[in-house]
Design an enzyme around this catalytic site. Structure first.
Site, mmCIF file in Angstrom:
data_model
loop_
_atom_site.group_PDB
_atom_site.id
_atom_site.type_symbol
_atom_site.label_atom_id
_atom_site.label_comp_id
_atom_site.label_asym_id
_atom_site.label_seq_id
_atom_site.Cartn_x
_atom_site.Cartn_y
_atom_site.Cartn_z
ATOM 1 C CE1 TYR A 109 12.638 10.533 -8.911
ATOM 2 C CE2 TYR A 109 12.587 11.282 -11.292
ATOM 3 C CZ TYR A 109 13.052 10.900 -10.157
ATOM 4 O OH TYR A 109 14.642 10.738 -10.320
ATOM 5 C CD GLU A 197 15.778 11.556 -6.993
ATOM 6 O OE1 GLU A 197 16.241 11.600 -5.855
ATOM 7 O OE2 GLU A 197 15.668 10.859 -7.913
#
Ligand code: GDP
Ligand code: MN
Length: 387
Positions: A109, A197
């Site tokens: 992530y 993101e």
């Protein structure tokens, strides 16, 4: 402003951030052609909507054969995709991204966003990729590495190294990761992004590191200096009433309740929504017509509130400063005459030219309920909610 994954990936490519090869498709035919052009199987077919959690909702699927490309594209295009971010009504899928299927070794992530509390850009990385990051943050916060970047000093080499080591990347991957983070930081700053993101950022079996997913949100207040991305706006993904309101520069956000409200000033709007809730009802919207609203803006705002079928009553709460009460009253009267108002409308106003304003409302002969003050307005709205 939100954009689609395929658009975010276009920007990634422009900045040299590695992404899987792929192409957007609007029809099953285009999806088939895109898969042929990729010349590889399996391919991944991904619904393009402005919401996450598509994988779990059935909007991201592998196709192992040419026939599967057709059947999977056919099932995703036109489906109403429900994810934890769309609400129960879901979103109609109008486009898919067809991408080469990769062999994934590990999912990571990575995100960048402004942190208001410290006035920095915070970069977050985690080995727990592919999962809901809010859950990771709540259950295992130690699995998230953060660095805070002072925007005046910029992203420093020790910071990118800290992220790389936090992800326990080996040397060959660190070499790919560091330029990638630098590129993402540049992109974030260049475009005034409010969020970049990548979930997941993947390490493939052949030891490449790529952005498998891509999400970018932009600060609406900075859009005027990024004309090149305005073309990315997809009105199909926005609430129709919000689109309408944006044409008139109205700060309107649709909500789930049944008491519409029109207020001048964001603070007063928040307080008014509190009052509506205190009275036992739920606001149907947030609407700040702004300090210097014209009669025309008031009229458009009023019309937009009333076109929400959930609205059972309206509270207009105005403090007349720059926007004078007589101008407001005139706008409301004009709008009421044009729009077929079927619900009770309570008006509370105070400030400049309030007497003239009330006079206009009384003389209009329209069925407008004038409240003496804020608590009176709350009581009157409560009565509407209960009725
Ligand atoms: P989201 O669910 O909306 O966040 O969509 P993502 O783009 O993150 O995709 C969801 C999941 O699909 C990823 O976490 C991966 O596990 C899987 N996925 C996507 N592309 C590929 C691929 O090329 N190969 C494999 N094996 N899995 C993929
Ligand atoms: Mn994702």
């Amino acid at each position: 402003m939100k954009i689609h994954e395929y658009q975010a990936k276009e920007l990634f490519q422009k900045y040299g951030v590695p992404i899987p090869r792929g192409k957007v498709a609007l029809t099953v035919e285009e999806a088939k052609a895109a898969a042929e052009e990729l010349g590889t199987l399996p391919v991944v077919i991904k619904a393009q909507i402005h919401a996450g959690g598509r994988g779990k909702g059935g909007g991201v699927k592998l196709a192992q054969t040419a026939d599967e490309v057709t059947s999977v594209a056919d099932s995703i295009l036109g489906m109403t995709l429900v994810t934890h971010q769309t609400g129960p009504e879901g979103r109609l899928v109008r486009k898919v991204l067809v991408e080469e299927g990769l062999e994934i070794e590990k999912e990571l992530y990575l995100s960048l966003l402004p942190d208001r509390a410290t006035a920095t850009i915070v970069l977050m990385a985690s080995e727990a990729g592919g999962m809901d990051i809010e859950e990771v943050a709540a259950a295992t916060p130690e699995k998230i590495v953060k660095v805070h970047v002072n925007p005046l000093l910029g992203l420093q080499p020790f910071m990118t190294r800290k992220l790389a080591y936090g992800l326990r990347l080996e040397a060959d991957l660190v070499k790919q990761f560091i330029p990638m983070v630098n590129a993402l930081y540049r992109l974030c700053m260049d475009y005034d992004a409010s969020l970049v993101e990548i979930n997941p950022l993947v390490i493939t079996k052949d030891r490449r590191i790529l952005a498998l997913d891509a999400k970018i949100n932009f600060d609406d207040n900075a859009l005027f200096r990024h004309k090149d991305i305005l073309g990315y706006r997809d009105l199909d993904e926005e609430d129709p009433l919000e689109v309408e309101a944006s044409k008139y520069n109205l700060n309107y956000i649709k909500m789930d309740g049944n008491i519409g409200n029109m207020v001048n000033g964001a603070g007063l709007a928040m307080a008014t929504m509190d009052i509506i809730k205190l009275a036992g009802a739920e606001p149907a919207n947030f609407l700040d017509v702004g300090g210097g609203a014209s009669a025309e803006m008031v009229e458009n705002g009023f019309r937009i509130i009333l076109s929400d079928p959930n609205v059972k009553g309206v509270l207009i709460n105005i403090f007349g400063g720059i926007l004078r009460c007589d101008v407001l009253a005139q706008g409301v009267v004009e709008a009421t005459k044009k729009v077929n108002v079927k619900v009770p409308v309570v008006i509370r106003m105070e400030g400049t030219n309030v007497e003239q304003g009330r006079e206009i409302l009384y003389k209009s002969g329209l069925n407008l309920i004038v409240a003496k003050d804020l608590s009176d307005a709350a009581e009157k709205v409560a009565a509407i909610a209960k009725a």
